[in-house]
Design an enzyme around this catalytic site. Structure first.
Site, PDB file in Angstrom:
ATOM      1  N   GLY A 225       0.835  -1.195   0.000  1.00 15.47           N
ATOM      2  CA  GLY A 225       0.000   0.000   0.000  1.00 15.47           C
ATOM      3  C   GLY A 225       0.867   1.242   0.000  1.00 15.47           C
ATOM      4  N   THR A 229       0.971   4.789   5.037  1.00 20.04           N
ATOM      5  CA  THR A 229       0.362   3.692   5.801  1.00 20.04           C
ATOM      6  C   THR A 229       1.447   2.725   6.259  1.00 20.04           C
ATOM      7  OG1 THR A 229      -1.473   3.870   4.227  1.00 20.04           O
ATOM      8  CG2 THR A 229      -1.563   2.056   5.790  1.00 20.04           C
ATOM      9  N   CYS A 281       1.816   0.396  -9.188  1.00 17.98           N
ATOM     10  CA  CYS A 281       2.973   0.944  -8.458  1.00 17.98           C
ATOM     11  C   CYS A 281       4.227   0.944  -9.331  1.00 17.98           C
ATOM     12  CB  CYS A 281       3.205   0.139  -7.195  1.00 17.98           C
ATOM     13  SG  CYS A 281       3.344  -1.612  -7.513  1.00 17.98           S
ATOM     14  N   GLU A 383       4.169  10.825  -5.296  1.00 25.41           N
ATOM     15  CA  GLU A 383       3.439   9.810  -6.064  1.00 25.41           C
ATOM     16  C   GLU A 383       2.035  10.308  -6.400  1.00 25.41           C
ATOM     17  OE1 GLU A 383       2.148   6.195  -4.069  1.00 25.41           O
ATOM     18  OE2 GLU A 383       2.888   5.035  -5.768  1.00 25.41           O
TER      19      GLU A 383
HETATM   20  P1  NDP Z   1      -3.238   2.434   1.414  1.00 28.10           P
HETATM   21  O1  NDP Z   1      -1.931   2.464   2.111  1.00 28.10           O
HETATM   22  O2  NDP Z   1      -4.188   3.533   1.662  1.00 28.10           O
HETATM   23  O3  NDP Z   1      -4.022   1.097   1.789  1.00 28.10           O
HETATM   24  C1  NDP Z   1      -3.499  -0.188   1.613  1.00 28.10           C
HETATM   25  C2  NDP Z   1      -4.220  -1.138   2.528  1.00 28.10           C
HETATM   26  O4  NDP Z   1      -3.919  -0.815   3.888  1.00 28.10           O
HETATM   27  C3  NDP Z   1      -5.741  -1.060   2.407  1.00 28.10           C
HETATM   28  O5  NDP Z   1      -6.271  -2.346   2.606  1.00 28.10           O
HETATM   29  C4  NDP Z   1      -6.090  -0.135   3.549  1.00 28.10           C
HETATM   30  O6  NDP Z   1      -7.412  -0.240   3.956  1.00 28.10           O
HETATM   31  C5  NDP Z   1      -5.114  -0.608   4.609  1.00 28.10           C
HETATM   32  N1  NDP Z   1      -4.852   0.346   5.693  1.00 28.10           N
HETATM   33  C6  NDP Z   1      -5.075   1.679   5.701  1.00 28.10           C
HETATM   34  N2  NDP Z   1      -4.698   2.193   6.903  1.00 28.10           N
HETATM   35  C7  NDP Z   1      -4.222   1.166   7.653  1.00 28.10           C
HETATM   36  C8  NDP Z   1      -3.676   1.051   8.976  1.00 28.10           C
HETATM   37  N3  NDP Z   1      -3.553   2.094   9.778  1.00 28.10           N
HETATM   38  N4  NDP Z   1      -3.273  -0.159   9.397  1.00 28.10           N
HETATM   39  C9  NDP Z   1      -3.372  -1.233   8.588  1.00 28.10           C
HETATM   40  N5  NDP Z   1      -3.897  -1.205   7.342  1.00 28.10           N
HETATM   41  C10 NDP Z   1      -4.313  -0.013   6.872  1.00 28.10           C
HETATM   42  O7  NDP Z   1      -2.913   2.256  -0.123  1.00 28.10           O
HETATM   43  P2  NDP Z   1      -3.933   2.290  -1.334  1.00 28.10           P
HETATM   44  O8  NDP Z   1      -4.971   1.243  -1.137  1.00 28.10           O
HETATM   45  O9  NDP Z   1      -4.345   3.699  -1.549  1.00 28.10           O
HETATM   46  O10 NDP Z   1      -2.993   1.792  -2.545  1.00 28.10           O
HETATM   47  C11 NDP Z   1      -2.207   2.630  -3.288  1.00 28.10           C
HETATM   48  C12 NDP Z   1      -0.767   2.587  -2.808  1.00 28.10           C
HETATM   49  O11 NDP Z   1      -0.268   1.275  -2.857  1.00 28.10           O
HETATM   50  C13 NDP Z   1       0.147   3.405  -3.698  1.00 28.10           C
HETATM   51  O12 NDP Z   1       1.015   4.173  -2.901  1.00 28.10           O
HETATM   52  C14 NDP Z   1       0.932   2.353  -4.460  1.00 28.10           C
HETATM   53  O13 NDP Z   1       2.193   2.759  -4.899  1.00 28.10           O
HETATM   54  C15 NDP Z   1       1.027   1.270  -3.444  1.00 28.10           C
HETATM   55  N6  NDP Z   1       1.316  -0.001  -4.082  1.00 28.10           N
HETATM   56  C16 NDP Z   1       2.554  -0.560  -3.931  1.00 28.10           C
HETATM   57  C17 NDP Z   1       2.880  -1.740  -4.583  1.00 28.10           C
HETATM   58  C18 NDP Z   1       4.226  -2.399  -4.411  1.00 28.10           C
HETATM   59  O14 NDP Z   1       4.340  -3.551  -4.778  1.00 28.10           O
HETATM   60  N7  NDP Z   1       5.224  -1.726  -3.884  1.00 28.10           N
HETATM   61  C19 NDP Z   1       1.908  -2.393  -5.466  1.00 28.10           C
HETATM   62  C20 NDP Z   1       0.644  -1.732  -5.539  1.00 28.10           C
HETATM   63  C21 NDP Z   1       0.364  -0.578  -4.879  1.00 28.10           C
HETATM   64  P3  NDP Z   1      -8.504   0.793   3.357  1.00 28.10           P
HETATM   65  O15 NDP Z   1      -8.591   0.520   1.905  1.00 28.10           O
HETATM   66  O16 NDP Z   1      -9.731   0.484   4.075  1.00 28.10           O
HETATM   67  O17 NDP Z   1      -7.994   2.167   3.657  1.00 28.10           O
END
Ligand code: NDP
Length: 479
Positions: A225, A229, A281, A383
């Site tokens: 993510g 986060t 990503c 980003e």
């Molecule tokens: P987020 O960080 O917002 O969320 C990722 C996941 O974490 C979601 O399931 C989210 O739930 C959950 N989450 C949010 N807050 C918390 C917390 N405090 N504790 C634990 N879990 C939490 O990312 P996005 O969903 O917006 O995804 C986009 C991001 O992911 C981009 O920055 C992208 O670059 C990155 N990414 C990285 C990849 C890699 O391989 N390096 C691949 C794909 C994406 P909820 O949806 O309910 O908020």
């Protein structure tokens, strides 16, 4: 329609009886509801996983492999249905989900189902005195948290190695794209995966995600993510000494030299910029072009991107679908505005699209190319994660390297050149965990996958993933 949690082999309402709306981003309409779960649901999932763990761990590699292969086959059998569901939840074109997301989810299971059959461990002979061998065992319970951009693809990329290694899993998909995770739980029930081996708890990150991360009985967290986060997860998990795998954000450079194979580069650069609405990503969002090629590239690139059709994800003629949510669309549009304030010129795109018909209220943005920005400005450092790229000329190898390495991120990079020496030099000097030379998104699932700097900690893929989900013990026997 209501999506339900999958806990201990059962489909359950959230204990709070609270629900969240799930939107179709192509129409802007609510089309299902998902559980607004909390720590109590996570607690139930932990108890179910603890109950299931001894038998699952003792089952042995071959039997676990058979279960995973059955899941892979069931995903394959439902390719069309899953692709449609992924598209409705995320906004991506159905054709893309059919060729990318769902086949890869299937492959994640079949890859790790077979990988565990080929695992071995090392021995070390200490002269004539002793022999050491490494004994590997599953960690126990693993927490897997994934984002919305490649929903089933990334969810299964974590779950499959965790299960293959003999762990039981508590998983949370993004609340924005929960549908295919729910369908995966139906598949698991149907193929007879033992109850409690995989538990899927739906809901918000700050409630469900943080309950998983802070739970004392979940010793390993695999998270993909955003970087912010990831930092919060690291802050909570570090004092608990949990194993952490963090796959975070990126701001990837695409470096184009004048000696490249122009047609191949152009075709691939259109994909690496805008596939999945730029919400991958690994997309190359900063494009650096050697000055002698810059004008030719700019003209050809703008022409190709202008021709990309944006609209209804169900229409196979459209290359670009909907942005995942209204909130994210507004974020991307605000970056386009920022780029203009920073002195950038929009060469094509730059605005929201309102397609005719059923998608009139959907969240669409034209693929956007911006030039004239400094590599140090916010648009080029932060980003955006949408269909927006910047193009910049460079005059020397040193300058290209400096610009490419200038962000806090270090996920992936692409290099276009026919000069092998230069390709090696750049590949070694670039601060990115994944480098593609004359290609993009060409994945071999055995290779280490992950980022440097603020793009993450640890590596996924192949035996790296199996290692992450395994505890190693050295046993020394005196001869
Ligand atoms: P987020 O960080 O917002 O969320 C990722 C996941 O974490 C979601 O399931 C989210 O739930 C959950 N989450 C949010 N807050 C918390 C917390 N405090 N504790 C634990 N879990 C939490 O990312 P996005 O969903 O917006 O995804 C986009 C991001 O992911 C981009 O920055 C992208 O670059 C990155 N990414 C990285 C990849 C890699 O391989 N390096 C691949 C794909 C994406 P909820 O949806 O309910 O908020």
């Amino acid at each position: 329609m209501k999506i339900r949690n999958y806990i201990g082999g059962e489909f359950l309402d959230p204990l709070s009886h609270q629900w969240l709306d799930n939107y179709n981003p192509a129409t802007g309409e609510v089309y299902s509801q998902i559980p607004d779960s909390d720590g109590l649901d996570v607690e139930m999932a932990v108890l179910a996983a603890q109950k299931a763990f001894p038998a699952w761990a003792a089952l042995g590699e071959e039997k676990r492999s058979e279960f995973l292969m059955r899941i892979a086959k069931a995903i394959d059998d439902r390719l069309d249905t899953l692709a449609l569901a992924e598209s409705m939840d995320n906004g991506k074109p159905v054709w893309l989900a059919k060729v990318m997301d769902i086949p890869r989810a299937r492959d994640n299971f079949s890859f790790f189902a077979t990988a565990i059959l080929h695992e071995s461990s090392s021995t070390h002979k200490t002269g004539t005195e002793a022999i050491n061998y490494t004994y590997k065992s599953p960690i126990g319970l693993a927490g897997c948290i994934s984002p919305w951009n490649l929903p089933l693809y990334l969810f299964t990329w974590k779950i499959a190695p965790a299960l293959a290694s003999g762990n039981c899993v508590i998983a949370k998909p993004s609340e924005i794209t929960p549908m295919t995770a729910f369908m995966l739980s139906e598949i698991c029930a149907e193929i007879g995966l033992p109850a409690g081996v995989l538990n899927i708890v739906h809901g918000l990150g700050p409630k469900v995600g943080s309950a998983i991360v802070s739970h004392k009985d979940i010793p390993a967290i695999s998270f993909t993510g955003g970087t912010k986060t990831g930092a919060e997860i690291a802050r909570v998990a570090a004092p608990m000494f949990k194993k952490l795998s963090l796959e975070l954000g990126g701001k990837n450079p695409n470096i184009i030299f004048a000696d490249c194979d122009f047609d191949k580069m152009l075709r691939t650069t259109v994909s690496s910029s805008f596939t999945n609405q730029g919400e991958i990503c690994l997309c190359g969002s900063r494009i650096f072009v050697e000055r002698s090629l810059y004008d030719k590239f700019k003209t050809a690139f703008v022409e190709k991107v202008k021709a990309m059709k944006v609209g209804d994800p169900m229409d196979d003629g459209n290359k670009v679908g909907a942005i995942v949510s209204r909130q994210h669309m507004e974020k991307v549009l605000s970056y386009i505005k920022l780029a203009q304030e920073e002195g950038g010129t929009v060469l094509t795109g730059g605005t929201q699209v309102h397609p005719e018909g059923r998608c009139a209220n959907g969240y669409f943005i034209e693929p956007t190319i911006i030039e004239g920005l400094s590599y140090t400005c916010r648009t080029n450092q932060e980003e955006i994660f949408g269909p927006v790229v910047t193009i910049m000329p460079f005059d020397s190898d040193e300058e290209a390297l400096e610009m490419a390495n200038s962000t806090p991120y270090g996920l992936s990079a692409t290099i276009w050149t026919e000069n092998l020496t230069r390709a090696h030099h750049f590949a070694h000097q670039l601060q990115s965990g994944i480098i593609w030379v004359n290609c993009w998104l060409l994945r071999d699932l055995r290779t280490p996958f992950g980022g440097m700097k603020q793009s993450g900690v640890g590596r996924e893929g192949g035996f790296e993933a199996l290692d992450f989900f395994t505890e190693k013990k050295n046993i020394c026997i005196k001869l």
